[in-house]
Design a protein around this motif. Structure first.
Motif, PDB file in Angstrom:
ATOM      1  N   GLN A  79      79.837 -50.695  32.338  1.00 46.29           N
ATOM      2  CA  GLN A  79      79.873 -50.196  33.724  1.00 46.29           C
ATOM      3  C   GLN A  79      80.526 -48.831  33.835  1.00 46.29           C
ATOM      4  N   TRP A  80      81.209 -48.373  32.728  1.00 53.29           N
ATOM      5  CA  TRP A  80      82.064 -47.192  32.828  1.00 53.29           C
ATOM      6  C   TRP A  80      81.293 -45.942  33.218  1.00 53.29           C
ATOM      7  N   ARG A  81      80.002 -45.856  32.807  1.00 48.79           N
ATOM      8  CA  ARG A  81      79.228 -44.641  33.081  1.00 48.79           C
ATOM      9  C   ARG A  81      79.191 -44.352  34.578  1.00 48.79           C
ATOM     10  N   GLU A  82      79.192 -45.446  35.367  1.00 46.06           N
ATOM     11  CA  GLU A  82      79.074 -45.291  36.828  1.00 46.06           C
ATOM     12  C   GLU A  82      80.435 -45.134  37.507  1.00 46.06           C
ATOM     13  N   ILE A  83      81.527 -45.582  36.850  1.00 43.20           N
ATOM     14  CA  ILE A  83      82.793 -45.662  37.609  1.00 43.20           C
ATOM     15  C   ILE A  83      83.945 -44.888  36.987  1.00 43.20           C
ATOM     16  N   ILE A  84      83.758 -44.338  35.779  1.00 38.79           N
ATOM     17  CA  ILE A  84      84.864 -43.612  35.142  1.00 38.79           C
ATOM     18  C   ILE A  84      84.452 -42.158  34.923  1.00 38.79           C
ATOM     19  N   SER A  85      85.287 -41.237  35.391  1.00 37.68           N
ATOM     20  CA  SER A  85      84.957 -39.802  35.271  1.00 37.68           C
ATOM     21  C   SER A  85      86.182 -39.006  34.851  1.00 37.68           C
ATOM     22  N   ASN A  86      85.887 -37.801  34.353  1.00 35.38           N
ATOM     23  CA  ASN A  86      86.930 -36.864  33.942  1.00 35.38           C
ATOM     24  C   ASN A  86      86.786 -35.628  34.829  1.00 35.38           C
ATOM     25  N   ASP A  87      87.794 -35.350  35.636  1.00 30.44           N
ATOM     26  CA  ASP A  87      87.720 -34.227  36.583  1.00 30.44           C
ATOM     27  C   ASP A  87      87.483 -32.882  35.885  1.00 30.44           C
ATOM     28  N   PHE A  88      87.841 -32.794  34.590  1.00 25.29           N
ATOM     29  CA  PHE A  88      87.669 -31.516  33.897  1.00 25.29           C
ATOM     30  C   PHE A  88      86.189 -31.174  33.673  1.00 25.29           C
ATOM     31  N   GLU A  89      85.320 -32.177  33.689  1.00 22.70           N
ATOM     32  CA  GLU A  89      83.891 -31.893  33.428  1.00 22.70           C
ATOM     33  C   GLU A  89      83.325 -30.982  34.509  1.00 22.70           C
ATOM     34  N   ALA A  90      83.530 -31.358  35.767  1.00 22.70           N
ATOM     35  CA  ALA A  90      82.981 -30.548  36.866  1.00 22.70           C
ATOM     36  C   ALA A  90      83.625 -29.169  36.887  1.00 22.70           C
ATOM     37  N   ALA A  91      84.853 -29.086  36.386  1.00 21.46           N
ATOM     38  CA  ALA A  91      85.577 -27.805  36.390  1.00 21.46           C
ATOM     39  C   ALA A  91      85.099 -26.881  35.279  1.00 21.46           C
ATOM     40  N   VAL A  92      84.702 -27.480  34.160  1.00 17.01           N
ATOM     41  CA  VAL A  92      84.421 -26.685  32.959  1.00 17.01           C
ATOM     42  C   VAL A  92      82.922 -26.467  32.730  1.00 17.01           C
ATOM     43  N   PHE A  93      82.105 -27.447  33.129  1.00 16.53           N
ATOM     44  CA  PHE A  93      80.672 -27.360  32.840  1.00 16.53           C
ATOM     45  C   PHE A  93      80.001 -26.095  33.403  1.00 16.53           C
ATOM     46  N   PRO A  94      80.342 -25.656  34.640  1.00 18.58           N
ATOM     47  CA  PRO A  94      79.670 -24.449  35.140  1.00 18.58           C
ATOM     48  C   PRO A  94      79.856 -23.232  34.218  1.00 18.58           C
ATOM     49  N   ALA A  95      81.055 -23.125  33.605  1.00 21.44           N
ATOM     50  CA  ALA A  95      81.295 -21.975  32.715  1.00 21.44           C
ATOM     51  C   ALA A  95      80.707 -22.210  31.320  1.00 21.44           C
ATOM     52  N   HIS A  96      80.464 -23.481  30.992  1.00 24.19           N
ATOM     53  CA  HIS A  96      79.946 -23.821  29.650  1.00 24.19           C
ATOM     54  C   HIS A  96      78.846 -24.878  29.803  1.00 24.19           C
ATOM     55  N   PRO A  97      77.657 -24.505  30.288  1.00 23.88           N
ATOM     56  CA  PRO A  97      76.594 -25.487  30.538  1.00 23.88           C
ATOM     57  C   PRO A  97      76.162 -26.248  29.279  1.00 23.88           C
ATOM     58  N   GLU A  98      76.428 -25.657  28.107  1.00 26.18           N
ATOM     59  CA  GLU A  98      76.051 -26.355  26.868  1.00 26.18           C
ATOM     60  C   GLU A  98      76.853 -27.642  26.684  1.00 26.18           C
ATOM     61  N   LEU A  99      77.972 -27.731  27.382  1.00 28.48           N
ATOM     62  CA  LEU A  99      78.782 -28.962  27.264  1.00 28.48           C
ATOM     63  C   LEU A  99      78.103 -30.135  27.967  1.00 28.48           C
ATOM     64  N   ALA A 100      77.487 -29.863  29.106  1.00 30.47           N
ATOM     65  CA  ALA A 100      76.767 -30.946  29.806  1.00 30.47           C
ATOM     66  C   ALA A 100      75.636 -31.477  28.923  1.00 30.47           C
ATOM     67  N   GLU A 101      75.062 -30.567  28.117  1.00 34.89           N
ATOM     68  CA  GLU A 101      73.963 -30.992  27.222  1.00 34.89           C
ATOM     69  C   GLU A 101      74.463 -31.962  26.145  1.00 34.89           C
ATOM     70  N   ILE A 102      75.698 -31.773  25.710  1.00 33.24           N
ATOM     71  CA  ILE A 102      76.251 -32.700  24.700  1.00 33.24           C
ATOM     72  C   ILE A 102      76.335 -34.100  25.279  1.00 33.24           C
ATOM     73  N   LYS A 103      76.793 -34.171  26.513  1.00 36.85           N
ATOM     74  CA  LYS A 103      76.909 -35.481  27.171  1.00 36.85           C
ATOM     75  C   LYS A 103      75.532 -36.125  27.266  1.00 36.85           C
ATOM     76  N   ASP A 104      74.521 -35.347  27.678  1.00 41.83           N
ATOM     77  CA  ASP A 104      73.155 -35.882  27.780  1.00 41.83           C
ATOM     78  C   ASP A 104      72.638 -36.341  26.416  1.00 41.83           C
ATOM     79  N   THR A 105      72.961 -35.547  25.385  1.00 48.04           N
ATOM     80  CA  THR A 105      72.510 -35.885  24.022  1.00 48.04           C
ATOM     81  C   THR A 105      73.104 -37.210  23.556  1.00 48.04           C
ATOM     82  N   LEU A 106      74.378 -37.426  23.875  1.00 45.68           N
ATOM     83  CA  LEU A 106      75.024 -38.688  23.473  1.00 45.68           C
ATOM     84  C   LEU A 106      74.376 -39.871  24.185  1.00 45.68           C
ATOM     85  N   TYR A 107      74.100 -39.718  25.464  1.00 49.40           N
ATOM     86  CA  TYR A 107      73.437 -40.821  26.183  1.00 49.40           C
ATOM     87  C   TYR A 107      72.027 -41.042  25.655  1.00 49.40           C
TER      88      TYR A 107
END
Ligand SMILES: C[C@@](CO)(OP(=O)(O)O)[C@H](O)COP(=O)(O)OP(=O)(O)OC[C@H]1O[C@@H](n2ccc(N)nc2=O)[C@H](O)[C@@H]1O
Ligand SMILES: Nc1ncnc2c1ncn2[C@@H]1O[C@H](COP(=O)(O)OP(=O)(O)O)[C@@H](O)[C@H]1O
Length: 268
Positions: free
Chosen positions: A201-229
């Motif tokens: 269930q964690w994908r829906e209910i657990i988050s890290n506030d740093f992602e939204a803060a950092v991803f805009p400056a480093h969009p390649e990081l969001a891709e890593i998360k997608d790749t893992l899923y």
């Protein structure tokens, strides 16, 4: 004496408020993983410090291993000098707490080697002076942490039936800068409660506030998360202020995984 400082991941991280001392009140769950450095402490010595493996930036005199020795020397005038060798394997500045772990293991090694009689609570106090996630490595088991990260409550969380994939893209994110990009807010659901839910269930209910803060400056990081899923992770997230990511997979399902990113990948 050789010890093996392990790394940590954050399972969720909320920045709750800004404190008068310039730090932020946060809540997070720290979890230890067996990706380690190697730390050798030799006595008697002459306070030499050598390293191998990943090069540690900055002046070696500022290394957290030496900072730990100097911190204890302030209170234990007879603390002997030692020779220190650090083999660095945990990626640096990655959100994996490697430097903090080295410092915590140094405190414990000196305490044990020279029978200083420092209690666990006192070690945690010393560790807090060396870094916000340093106290965790004195406890070194799953904890719910608040404050700067130094107020810890053990949680009943055993993930030994899962496998972990760590991906480090080699992007250095300054922790202070990352905090400056977050608007603190009280979370709707406390991590203490959401971590108690099944991992599925964690994908829906657990988050890290740093992602939204950092991803805009480093969009390649969001891709890593997608790749893992896409590779079958049940839960994937950035650890701490990044830039390392962790993916949690069903046990023994990661052997054939191809995280073909050119990044550093650790299978645990
Ligand atoms: C925020 C976390 C979550 O685990 O990030 P990671 O280091 O894991 O990525 C850690 O608590 C970090 O601990 P640590 O890396 O020791 O940070 P510190 O050296 O204590 O602080 C570095 C800088 O981060 C900011 N900082 C750190 C912790 C905190 N609770 N509030 C803050 O505002 C401050 O600007 C501080 O000067
Ligand atoms: N023994 C050490 N290992 C890693 N980094 C260290 C060490 N001693 C000091 N540092 C400094 O600490 C910072 C990285 O700390 P680290 O705990 O690896 O980061 P993070 O908490 O983001 O994982 C760098 O600025 C590095 O120069």
């Amino acid at each position: 004496m050789i010890v093996f400082p392990n790394c940590k991941i954050n399972l969720g991280l909320h920045v709750v408020s800004k404190r008068p001392d310039g730090f932020h009140e946060l809540e997070t769950v720290f979890y230890p993983l067996p990706l380690t450095d190697a730390l050798e402490v030799i006595s008697p010595g002459s306070l030499s410090f050598t390293t191998s493996g990943i090069a540690v930036p900055g002046n070696s005199a500022d290394n957290l291993c030496l900072k730990a020795w100097r911190l204890l020397k302030q209170d234990f005038a007879d603390l002997p000098e030692v020779d220190i060798h650090l083999h660095k394997h945990i990626p640096i500045g990655a959100g994996l707490g490697g430097g903090s772990s080295d410092a915590a293991f140094m405190l414990q090694t000196l305490n044990n080697r020279f029978q200083l009689g420092i209690s666990k609570e006192q070690l945690i106090t010393y560790a807090a002076a060396l870094g916000s996630d340093c106290p965790f490595f004195i406890e070194n088991k799953a904890v719910y942490a608040t404050g700067r990260g130094e107020i810890m409550t053990p949680v009943n969380l055993d993930l030994s039936s899962w496998s972990f994939v760590l991906v480090y893209p080699g992007i250095h994110i300054n922790t202070g800068w990352a905090f400056s990009r977050i608007t603190p807010k009280v979370p709707v659901l406390s991590l203490r409660d959401s971590i108690a839910q099944p991992v599925e269930q964690w994908r829906e209910i657990i988050s890290n506030d740093f992602e939204a803060a950092v991803f805009p400056a480093h969009p390649e990081l969001a891709e890593i998360k997608d790749t893992l899923y896409a590779a079958g992770a049940v839960y994937a997230a950035m650890s701490g202020s990044g830039s390392a990511f962790v993916g949690i997979f069903p046990k023994n399902s990661i052997a054939g995984i191809d995280i073909n990113t050119g990044y550093k990948v650790f299978m645990l």
